[in-house]
Structures are given as structure tokens and as C-alpha cells.
Design a protein around this motif. Structure first.
Motif, PDB file in Angstrom:
ATOM      1  N   THR A 233      -4.708  12.936 -12.683  1.00 56.80           N
ATOM      2  CA  THR A 233      -4.574  12.380 -11.352  1.00 56.80           C
ATOM      3  C   THR A 233      -3.683  13.248 -10.480  1.00 56.80           C
ATOM      4  OG1 THR A 233      -3.937  10.423 -10.069  1.00 56.80           O
ATOM      5  CG2 THR A 233      -2.578  10.972 -11.969  1.00 56.80           C
ATOM      6  N   ARG A 234      -3.932  13.195  -9.214  1.00 58.09           N
ATOM      7  CA  ARG A 234      -3.047  13.783  -8.208  1.00 58.09           C
ATOM      8  C   ARG A 234      -2.489  12.685  -7.317  1.00 58.09           C
ATOM      9  NH1 ARG A 234      -2.033  18.942  -6.544  1.00 58.09           N
ATOM     10  NH2 ARG A 234      -1.356  19.234  -4.378  1.00 58.09           N
ATOM     11  N   LEU A 235      -3.278  11.616  -7.164  1.00 58.39           N
ATOM     12  CA  LEU A 235      -2.854  10.463  -6.378  1.00 58.39           C
ATOM     13  C   LEU A 235      -3.032   9.205  -7.224  1.00 58.39           C
ATOM     14  CD1 LEU A 235      -4.544  11.218  -2.917  1.00 58.39           C
ATOM     15  CD2 LEU A 235      -2.159  11.598  -3.559  1.00 58.39           C
ATOM     16  N   PRO A 236      -2.003   8.392  -7.402  1.00 58.20           N
ATOM     17  CA  PRO A 236      -2.139   7.148  -8.162  1.00 58.20           C
ATOM     18  C   PRO A 236      -3.241   6.253  -7.571  1.00 58.20           C
ATOM     19  CG  PRO A 236       0.171   7.634  -7.744  1.00 58.20           C
ATOM     20  CD  PRO A 236      -0.619   8.621  -6.936  1.00 58.20           C
ATOM     21  N   GLY A 237      -4.023   5.667  -8.447  1.00 55.92           N
ATOM     22  CA  GLY A 237      -5.129   4.828  -8.021  1.00 55.92           C
ATOM     23  C   GLY A 237      -6.427   5.584  -7.853  1.00 55.92           C
ATOM     24  N   LEU A 238      -6.338   6.915  -7.821  1.00 52.13           N
ATOM     25  CA  LEU A 238      -7.531   7.750  -7.661  1.00 52.13           C
ATOM     26  C   LEU A 238      -7.620   8.741  -8.821  1.00 52.13           C
ATOM     27  CD1 LEU A 238      -7.404   8.427  -3.812  1.00 52.13           C
ATOM     28  CD2 LEU A 238      -8.933   6.881  -5.033  1.00 52.13           C
ATOM     29  N   GLU A 239      -7.357   8.241 -10.014  1.00 53.13           N
ATOM     30  CA  GLU A 239      -7.429   9.081 -11.200  1.00 53.13           C
ATOM     31  C   GLU A 239      -8.862   9.565 -11.419  1.00 53.13           C
ATOM     32  OE1 GLU A 239      -6.185   6.056 -11.157  1.00 53.13           O
ATOM     33  OE2 GLU A 239      -4.052   6.193 -11.672  1.00 53.13           O
ATOM     34  N   TYR A 240      -8.958  10.731 -12.017  1.00 56.81           N
ATOM     35  CA  TYR A 240     -10.279  11.243 -12.362  1.00 56.81           C
ATOM     36  C   TYR A 240     -10.503  11.139 -13.865  1.00 56.81           C
ATOM     37  CZ  TYR A 240     -13.856  14.327 -14.001  1.00 56.81           C
ATOM     38  OH  TYR A 240     -14.940  14.806 -14.666  1.00 56.81           O
ATOM     39  N   HIS A 241     -11.653  10.627 -14.223  1.00 52.50           N
ATOM     40  CA  HIS A 241     -12.108  10.646 -15.612  1.00 52.50           C
ATOM     41  C   HIS A 241     -13.629  10.580 -15.600  1.00 52.50           C
ATOM     42  CE1 HIS A 241     -12.906   6.335 -15.187  1.00 52.50           C
ATOM     43  NE2 HIS A 241     -11.698   6.240 -14.658  1.00 52.50           N
ATOM     44  N   PHE A 242     -14.229  10.932 -16.691  1.00 54.48           N
ATOM     45  CA  PHE A 242     -15.677  10.852 -16.802  1.00 54.48           C
ATOM     46  C   PHE A 242     -16.108   9.398 -16.672  1.00 54.48           C
ATOM     47  CE2 PHE A 242     -19.353  10.266 -19.742  1.00 54.48           C
ATOM     48  CZ  PHE A 242     -20.303  10.953 -18.983  1.00 54.48           C
TER      49      PHE A 242
ATOM     50  N   PHE B 173      -9.972  14.911  -1.380  1.00 53.77           N
ATOM     51  CA  PHE B 173     -11.357  15.318  -1.135  1.00 53.77           C
ATOM     52  C   PHE B 173     -11.639  16.788  -1.469  1.00 53.77           C
ATOM     53  CE2 PHE B 173     -11.425  11.417   1.492  1.00 53.77           C
ATOM     54  CZ  PHE B 173     -12.527  10.817   0.893  1.00 53.77           C
ATOM     55  N   PRO B 174     -10.688  17.719  -1.329  1.00 50.24           N
ATOM     56  CA  PRO B 174     -10.995  19.091  -1.754  1.00 50.24           C
ATOM     57  C   PRO B 174     -11.318  19.212  -3.238  1.00 50.24           C
ATOM     58  CG  PRO B 174      -9.099  19.080  -0.293  1.00 50.24           C
ATOM     59  CD  PRO B 174      -9.391  17.648  -0.627  1.00 50.24           C
ATOM     60  N   TYR B 175     -10.851  18.232  -4.034  1.00 53.01           N
ATOM     61  CA  TYR B 175     -11.093  18.274  -5.471  1.00 53.01           C
ATOM     62  C   TYR B 175     -12.343  17.501  -5.877  1.00 53.01           C
ATOM     63  CZ  TYR B 175      -6.290  19.907  -5.397  1.00 53.01           C
ATOM     64  OH  TYR B 175      -5.148  20.620  -5.124  1.00 53.01           O
TER      65      TYR B 175
END
Length: 222
Positions: free
Chosen positions: A62-71, A181-183
Motif C-alpha cells: 500500500t501507499r495509501l491506507p484503504g487503497l491497498e493493492y493485492h491480487f 492513479f499513477p500506479y
């Protein structure tokens, strides 16, 4: 993409819960549960997929809490089981995350709607469009539904997740534009690659595990 309870408007939780309950009820009623009694291997695949997805959702950044990335895996589940059982799988996965303390129970319905229903609906729409407008060929099935469909499903879910936090006032437009959004392309590519890879493997080795795939339609006579 896993909302903590303190990051979303509390007034959203009851409507999200009611909407989720209604959609889940429709999904449960449309599933042919007798198949699992008559063909136990289908139940094994269903439960095994749920457990595997719970484990994969533990691998997150994650870079921002609540917007974690996972498959997400929602597109793959949709191709394997149809939208009804895919929604049930995502529901079980999030229950597992609540059990191990990785997610808040208050935002459970909202998380299922954003991380489950949204990519499932996108994947289903792409599947229906491909079936009606494109040639029935195995490579079209894999690349359009597996790779392309999964990428769009991730983009849709991630964009909706960010939009809701923007509306809730958790993040500013500038913060999202710079730190999130860039990620997004970096989130779309692995989702597409993993989904497409597993779709290819299953089509080749276990086509009976993919309920939306039909040998007679996509392979025979091609």
C-alpha cells in the motif's frame, strides 16, 4: 482496497449492507447447489479456490491506507464459476480476512461490493460481449476474458475504491492523482497476467473447472 471503518461515511454502511444482502440472496438462489452433492469434485474446486484466494489476498502492499493493492482474482472466479458463485467466493474471502483481523466487519458489505461485485460485473459484461460479438476461439476467450477483462476489472474496482474515499473526504484529488492513479497500470498488469496465466493453464489442463468455457464452442472445428 480494504476500507477501514473510520475512513468511510457511516451513513453508507446500512445502504451498502442492504444492497449486498439483496444481491447475495439473488446469487444464492440462482446457484445449482445440487451439483455439489452429485459431483463432489466441484465443491472441492470451489472451496479450494476460496482458500487459495484468502492466502493471495494476504500478499498486499500500500501507499495509501484503504487503497491497498493485492491480487483480486474476481475475474478468474467469474470465469470459473459464473458471477453468482464468484460473489460467494469473494464474500468468503473477506470473512476470512475479518476472522484474522485484516479487515473490519463494519465495512464488510461495502468491501464486497467494491472489491467483489464491481470487478465481477465488469468481467461478466466483457464475457457476454465477447460471446455475442467476437469469433468463438480459444485464444480470444483467453486474451479478451482472461487478460483484457481482468485488467479492466481491476481498473474499475480501483477507480471506484478511490472515488468513494474522495467523496468521503479521506483523500484530496491531488493526493490521489499523485500517490495512487499513477500506479494504477502497475496494478492492472499483474492482475491481467496472473488471471490470464491461470485461465490458459485451466483451459489446457482442467477445462471442466471453467464453467464459462465450452470445448465445443471454442476449440472443436477451429
Amino acid at each position: 482496497m480494504n476500507y477501514p471503518a473510520d475512513m468511510v461515511a457511516q451513513s453508507w454502511l446500512w445502504p451498502a449492507g442492504i444492497l449486498y444482502a439483496l444481491i447475495l440472496l439473488v446469487a444464492i438462489r440462482q446457484v445449482r447447489w445440487r451439483e455439489y452433492l452429485e459431483q463432489p469434485h466441484k465443491a472441492h474446486v470451489f472451496l479450494g479456490s476460496s482458500v487459495a484466494l484468502i492466502l493471495m489476498w494476504q500478499i498486499t502492499t500500500t501507499r495509501l491506507p484503504g487503497l491497498e493493492y493485492h491480487f483480486l482474482g474476481a475475474s478468474l472466479m467469474t470465469l470459473m464459476f459464473g458471477w453468482q458463485r464468484a460473489l460467494i467466493v469473494i464474500s468468503l474471502v473477506l470473512l476470512g480476512l475479518i476472522y484474522n483481523g485484516s479487515s473490519d466487519w463494519q465495512t464488510y458489505p461495502l468491501n464486497v461490493l467494491v472489491m467483489g461485485l464491481t470487478p465481477i460485473l465488469i468481467s461478466t459484461a466483457i464475457l457476454r460481449l465477447a460471446e455475442s460479438r467476437l469469433p468463438h476461439h480459444v485464444f480470444i476467450y483467453i486474451f479478451i476474458n482472461g487478460f483484457f477483462g481482468a485488467a479492466l476489472a481491476m481498473a474499475g474496482a480501483a477507480s471506484l475504491a478511490a472515488a468513494l474515499l474522495l467523496i468521503a473526504g479521506a483523500y484530496s484529488p491531488d493526493r490521489l492523482a499523485y500517490d495512487y492513479f499513477p500506479y494504477l497500470p502497475l496494478m492492472m498488469f499483474p492482475e491481467a497476467f496472473i488471471t490470464g496465466m491461470f485461465t490458459s493453464i485451466l483451459v489446457a489442463m482442467r477445462p471442466e473447472w471453467i464453467e464459462t468455457f465450452d470445448d465445443a464452442r471454442y476449440i472443436q472445428g477451429k
